[in-house]
Write a protein that holds these residues in place. Structure first.
Motif, PDB file in Angstrom:
ATOM      1  N   LEU A 153      -3.641   2.447  -3.715  1.00 11.16           N
ATOM      2  CA  LEU A 153      -3.891   3.573  -2.830  1.00 11.16           C
ATOM      3  C   LEU A 153      -3.380   3.251  -1.436  1.00 11.16           C
ATOM      4  CD1 LEU A 153      -5.217   6.360  -2.597  1.00 11.16           C
ATOM      5  CD2 LEU A 153      -7.328   5.203  -1.954  1.00 11.16           C
ATOM      6  N   ASP A 154      -2.424   4.042  -0.965  1.00 12.40           N
ATOM      7  CA  ASP A 154      -1.966   3.889   0.416  1.00 12.40           C
ATOM      8  C   ASP A 154      -3.168   4.036   1.335  1.00 12.40           C
ATOM      9  OD1 ASP A 154       1.311   4.330   0.446  1.00 12.40           O
ATOM     10  OD2 ASP A 154       0.314   5.300  -1.245  1.00 12.40           O
ATOM     11  N   GLY A 155      -3.254   3.155   2.310  1.00 13.31           N
ATOM     12  CA  GLY A 155      -4.426   3.247   3.162  1.00 13.31           C
ATOM     13  C   GLY A 155      -4.366   2.359   4.384  1.00 13.31           C
ATOM     14  N   LEU A 281       3.050   6.182  10.900  1.00 17.40           N
ATOM     15  CA  LEU A 281       2.496   5.452   9.761  1.00 17.40           C
ATOM     16  C   LEU A 281       1.157   6.041   9.338  1.00 17.40           C
ATOM     17  CD1 LEU A 281       3.268   1.695  10.561  1.00 17.40           C
ATOM     18  CD2 LEU A 281       4.416   3.205   8.937  1.00 17.40           C
ATOM     19  N   GLN A 282       0.336   6.404  10.307  1.00 17.89           N
ATOM     20  CA  GLN A 282      -0.933   7.048   9.985  1.00 17.89           C
ATOM     21  C   GLN A 282      -0.708   8.350   9.215  1.00 17.89           C
ATOM     22  OE1 GLN A 282      -3.851   7.291  13.197  1.00 17.89           O
ATOM     23  NE2 GLN A 282      -2.709   5.774  14.364  1.00 17.89           N
ATOM     24  N   GLN A 283       0.293   9.114   9.648  1.00 16.08           N
ATOM     25  CA  GLN A 283       0.588  10.389   8.989  1.00 16.08           C
ATOM     26  C   GLN A 283       1.087  10.152   7.566  1.00 16.08           C
ATOM     27  OE1 GLN A 283       1.282  13.720  10.914  1.00 16.08           O
ATOM     28  NE2 GLN A 283       1.271  14.583   8.858  1.00 16.08           N
ATOM     29  N   GLU A 284       1.951   9.164   7.390  1.00 21.48           N
ATOM     30  CA  GLU A 284       2.481   8.871   6.054  1.00 21.48           C
ATOM     31  C   GLU A 284       1.358   8.516   5.092  1.00 21.48           C
ATOM     32  OE1 GLU A 284       5.465   5.680   3.803  1.00 21.48           O
ATOM     33  OE2 GLU A 284       5.511   5.867   5.989  1.00 21.48           O
ATOM     34  N   VAL A 285       0.454   7.651   5.541  1.00 20.59           N
ATOM     35  CA  VAL A 285      -0.665   7.243   4.690  1.00 20.59           C
ATOM     36  C   VAL A 285      -1.552   8.442   4.365  1.00 20.59           C
ATOM     37  CG1 VAL A 285      -2.832   5.955   4.708  1.00 20.59           C
ATOM     38  CG2 VAL A 285      -0.714   4.830   5.378  1.00 20.59           C
ATOM     39  N   THR A 286      -1.870   9.243   5.364  1.00 21.30           N
ATOM     40  CA  THR A 286      -2.744  10.405   5.156  1.00 21.30           C
ATOM     41  C   THR A 286      -2.148  11.375   4.143  1.00 21.30           C
ATOM     42  OG1 THR A 286      -3.631  10.230   7.400  1.00 21.30           O
ATOM     43  CG2 THR A 286      -3.865  12.359   6.289  1.00 21.30           C
ATOM     44  N   THR A 287      -0.865  11.654   4.275  1.00 26.91           N
ATOM     45  CA  THR A 287      -0.197  12.604   3.379  1.00 26.91           C
ATOM     46  C   THR A 287      -0.145  12.086   1.950  1.00 26.91           C
ATOM     47  OG1 THR A 287       1.157  13.436   5.202  1.00 26.91           O
ATOM     48  CG2 THR A 287       1.940  13.873   2.968  1.00 26.91           C
ATOM     49  N   LYS A 288       0.229  10.825   1.780  1.00 18.96           N
ATOM     50  CA  LYS A 288       0.339  10.269   0.431  1.00 18.96           C
ATOM     51  C   LYS A 288      -1.026  10.193  -0.251  1.00 18.96           C
ATOM     52  CE  LYS A 288       3.335   6.841  -0.153  1.00 18.96           C
ATOM     53  NZ  LYS A 288       4.056   5.563   0.097  1.00 18.96           N
ATOM     54  N   ARG A 289      -2.057   9.851   0.504  1.00 18.85           N
ATOM     55  CA  ARG A 289      -3.405   9.807  -0.072  1.00 18.85           C
ATOM     56  C   ARG A 289      -3.854  11.207  -0.511  1.00 18.85           C
ATOM     57  NH1 ARG A 289      -6.870   5.287   1.299  1.00 18.85           N
ATOM     58  NH2 ARG A 289      -8.661   6.694   1.248  1.00 18.85           N
ATOM     59  N   ALA A 290      -3.600  12.193   0.350  1.00 18.93           N
ATOM     60  CA  ALA A 290      -4.014  13.561   0.031  1.00 18.93           C
ATOM     61  C   ALA A 290      -3.317  14.064  -1.223  1.00 18.93           C
ATOM     62  CB  ALA A 290      -3.719  14.486   1.214  1.00 18.93           C
ATOM     63  N   ASN A 291      -2.025  13.790  -1.346  1.00 21.27           N
ATOM     64  CA  ASN A 291      -1.280  14.222  -2.527  1.00 21.27           C
ATOM     65  C   ASN A 291      -1.826  13.571  -3.789  1.00 21.27           C
ATOM     66  OD1 ASN A 291       0.428  15.913  -1.112  1.00 21.27           O
ATOM     67  ND2 ASN A 291       2.033  14.386  -0.877  1.00 21.27           N
ATOM     68  N   LEU A 292      -2.130  12.285  -3.712  1.00 23.74           N
ATOM     69  CA  LEU A 292      -2.631  11.580  -4.886  1.00 23.74           C
ATOM     70  C   LEU A 292      -3.983  12.138  -5.324  1.00 23.74           C
ATOM     71  CD1 LEU A 292      -2.142   9.207  -6.871  1.00 23.74           C
ATOM     72  CD2 LEU A 292      -3.466   7.779  -5.299  1.00 23.74           C
ATOM     73  N   ILE A 297       2.559  16.195  -6.517  1.00 24.50           N
ATOM     74  CA  ILE A 297       3.750  15.359  -6.467  1.00 24.50           C
ATOM     75  C   ILE A 297       3.894  14.813  -5.055  1.00 24.50           C
ATOM     76  CG2 ILE A 297       6.268  15.340  -6.669  1.00 24.50           C
ATOM     77  CD1 ILE A 297       4.871  15.627  -9.346  1.00 24.50           C
ATOM     78  N   VAL A 298       4.080  13.507  -4.954  1.00 25.54           N
ATOM     79  CA  VAL A 298       4.255  12.880  -3.641  1.00 25.54           C
ATOM     80  C   VAL A 298       5.639  13.227  -3.112  1.00 25.54           C
ATOM     81  CG1 VAL A 298       4.418  10.687  -2.404  1.00 25.54           C
ATOM     82  CG2 VAL A 298       2.679  10.998  -4.182  1.00 25.54           C
ATOM     83  N   ASN A 299       5.693  13.735  -1.909  1.00 25.22           N
ATOM     84  CA  ASN A 299       6.964  14.107  -1.310  1.00 25.22           C
ATOM     85  C   ASN A 299       7.732  12.862  -0.879  1.00 25.22           C
ATOM     86  OD1 ASN A 299       8.971  15.741  -0.184  1.00 25.22           O
ATOM     87  ND2 ASN A 299       8.019  15.644   1.833  1.00 25.22           N
ATOM     88  N   GLY A 300       9.022  12.819  -1.199  1.00 27.55           N
ATOM     89  CA  GLY A 300       9.862  11.727  -0.720  1.00 27.55           C
ATOM     90  C   GLY A 300       9.748  10.486  -1.574  1.00 27.55           C
ATOM     91  N   LYS A 301       9.229   9.398  -0.998  1.00 32.73           N
ATOM     92  CA  LYS A 301       9.213   8.095  -1.661  1.00 32.73           C
ATOM     93  C   LYS A 301       7.776   7.616  -1.878  1.00 32.73           C
ATOM     94  CE  LYS A 301      13.607   6.664   0.422  1.00 32.73           C
ATOM     95  NZ  LYS A 301      14.296   5.604   1.189  1.00 32.73           N
ATOM     96  N   PRO A 302       7.271   7.708  -3.114  1.00 36.03           N
ATOM     97  CA  PRO A 302       5.921   7.207  -3.354  1.00 36.03           C
ATOM     98  C   PRO A 302       5.838   5.690  -3.382  1.00 36.03           C
ATOM     99  CG  PRO A 302       6.901   8.025  -5.374  1.00 36.03           C
ATOM    100  CD  PRO A 302       7.858   8.363  -4.279  1.00 36.03           C
ATOM    101  N   LEU A 306       1.772   1.638   0.647  1.00 31.59           N
ATOM    102  CA  LEU A 306       1.701   1.120   2.011  1.00 31.59           C
ATOM    103  C   LEU A 306       0.272   0.715   2.317  1.00 31.59           C
ATOM    104  CD1 LEU A 306       3.207   0.636   4.674  1.00 31.59           C
ATOM    105  CD2 LEU A 306       2.742   3.017   5.283  1.00 31.59           C
ATOM    106  N   LEU A 307       0.048  -0.597   2.467  1.00 35.87           N
ATOM    107  CA  LEU A 307      -1.272  -1.137   2.778  1.00 35.87           C
ATOM    108  C   LEU A 307      -1.253  -1.631   4.219  1.00 35.87           C
ATOM    109  CD1 LEU A 307      -1.764  -3.278  -0.479  1.00 35.87           C
ATOM    110  CD2 LEU A 307      -2.194  -0.829  -0.137  1.00 35.87           C
ATOM    111  N   ILE A 308      -1.920  -0.911   5.097  1.00 38.13           N
ATOM    112  CA  ILE A 308      -1.954  -1.272   6.516  1.00 38.13           C
ATOM    113  C   ILE A 308      -3.293  -1.945   6.810  1.00 38.13           C
ATOM    114  CG2 ILE A 308      -1.750  -0.430   8.879  1.00 38.13           C
ATOM    115  CD1 ILE A 308      -0.180   1.926   7.844  1.00 38.13           C
TER     116      ILE A 308
END
Length: 314
Positions: A153-155, A281-292, A297-302, A306-308
């Motif tokens: 989980l991206d987070g 980076l915060q936006q990328e994580v938020t978007t990917k988590r919401a999609n999952l 479907i994750v937009n772009g590159k799943p 990304l583990l921050i």
């Protein structure tokens, strides 16, 4: 020539109007399909097809309403062990029918002419859209397919809030029960951890394991202890803001994949404070988590997940 791949963002009625006007261009110029390489595979890097003239948006249409939507026999498929050759999965429909296959997001090795998927060279644990455009028509039939496997989980993991463990997600379902047995913080290769009869994680050659680079991956459960990773020197003795590592984890699951060898790369980034993490980076994580969590479907590159890691909130 058309440059990138596919979107599912507008209504069906709007999409029908768009397709009537321009989808035939997609069929007539299949040899120019975006993302095509010398092996006639597509690897979508975006969710829209755009060139200097127009943008085409495709709605997902399921198999019952669009018989040409790619069908691989099930909604979830798994790589299988196979010696000496890649594991190839063909669609069960559209045999002898000419047309163009496309997929998104990035990660699926798809033969654009036949719809065959090379699972051995695809990213597993991802939900994909696969489209088929029958030659001579403007119909774009889209179905979803999950390639079984795991992701993380991206987070943003804040250590002083005891947010220290990155858990594996199986088969693109964040709510599914774990495939693997549980384990504790003694379960690492240097503590003789080597997996069990269900799952094996980080069982690579010595020196090539993620644990050898101090990413503390438990060998039975696949859980990553991020706090211990930092303490053990993943980013050195004095981690700097923005320090990052890309590490590969090899794994095998006792599920429908029959313990086929799989791998996933994860990107780990360190910041001393959560408040120092860049907005993008915060936006990328938020978007990917919401999609999952919404099974989108994750937009772009799943990939990679990304583990921050942040030591403190502020």
């Amino acid at each position: 020539m058309m440059k990138s791949i596919l979107s599912v963002r507008i209504t069906l009625l709007h999409c029908i109007l768009v397709l009537v006007i321009v989808a035939c261009n997609k069929v007539d110029h299949a040899e120019d399909a975006p993302g095509q390489n010398q092996n006639n595979t597509t690897n979508a890097t975006d969710s829209s097809i755009t060139d200097s003239t127009y943008t085409i948006n495709y709605p997902p249409v399921n198999v019952t309403t669009c018989p040409s939507a790619p069908n691989y026999g099930d909604s979830i498929v798994f790589i299988k062990p196979k010696l000496g050759a890649d594991f190839i999965l063909d669609p069960v429909n559209n045999k002898g029918t000419s047309g163009t296959y496309l997929s998104w997001p990035e990660g699926l090795q798809l033969n654009q002419n036949t719809g065959a998927i090379n699972l051995s060279k695809s990213e597993t644990g991802i939900r994909y859209n696969i489209a088929f455009i029958k030659k001579g028509t403007t119909d774009t039939c889209v179905s979803q397919l999950i390639v079984g496997g795991l992701t993380y989980l991206d987070g943003i993991y804040i250590l002083d809030q005891n947010d220290t463990l990155a858990l594996p997600i199986f088969n693109a379902d964040p709510f599914a029960a774990p495939v693997c047995n549980t384990s504790n913080d003694t379960d690492y290769p240097d503590n003789n951890g080597n997996g069990d009869n269900k799952c094996t994680f980080d069982d690579d050659a010595p020196g090539q394991r993620a644990n050898d680079q101090k990413l503390r991956v438990r060998t039975k459960s696949g859980i990553i202890n991020l706090k211990r990773s930092v303490a053990d020197g993943l980013f050195g003795k004095n981690p700097k803001d923005g320090a990052k590592k890309m590490l590969q984890i090899r794994y095998a699951l006792n599920d429908a994949s029959q313990k086929a060898s799989q791998k996933i790369s994860v990107q780990v980034i360190y910041y001393d404070k959560a408040s120092s993490i860049p907005t993008n980076l915060q936006q990328e994580v938020t978007t990917k988590r919401a999609n999952l969590f919404q099974y989108k479907i994750v937009n772009g590159k799943p990939r990679p997940p990304l583990l921050i890691i942040a030591g403190y909130t502020k």
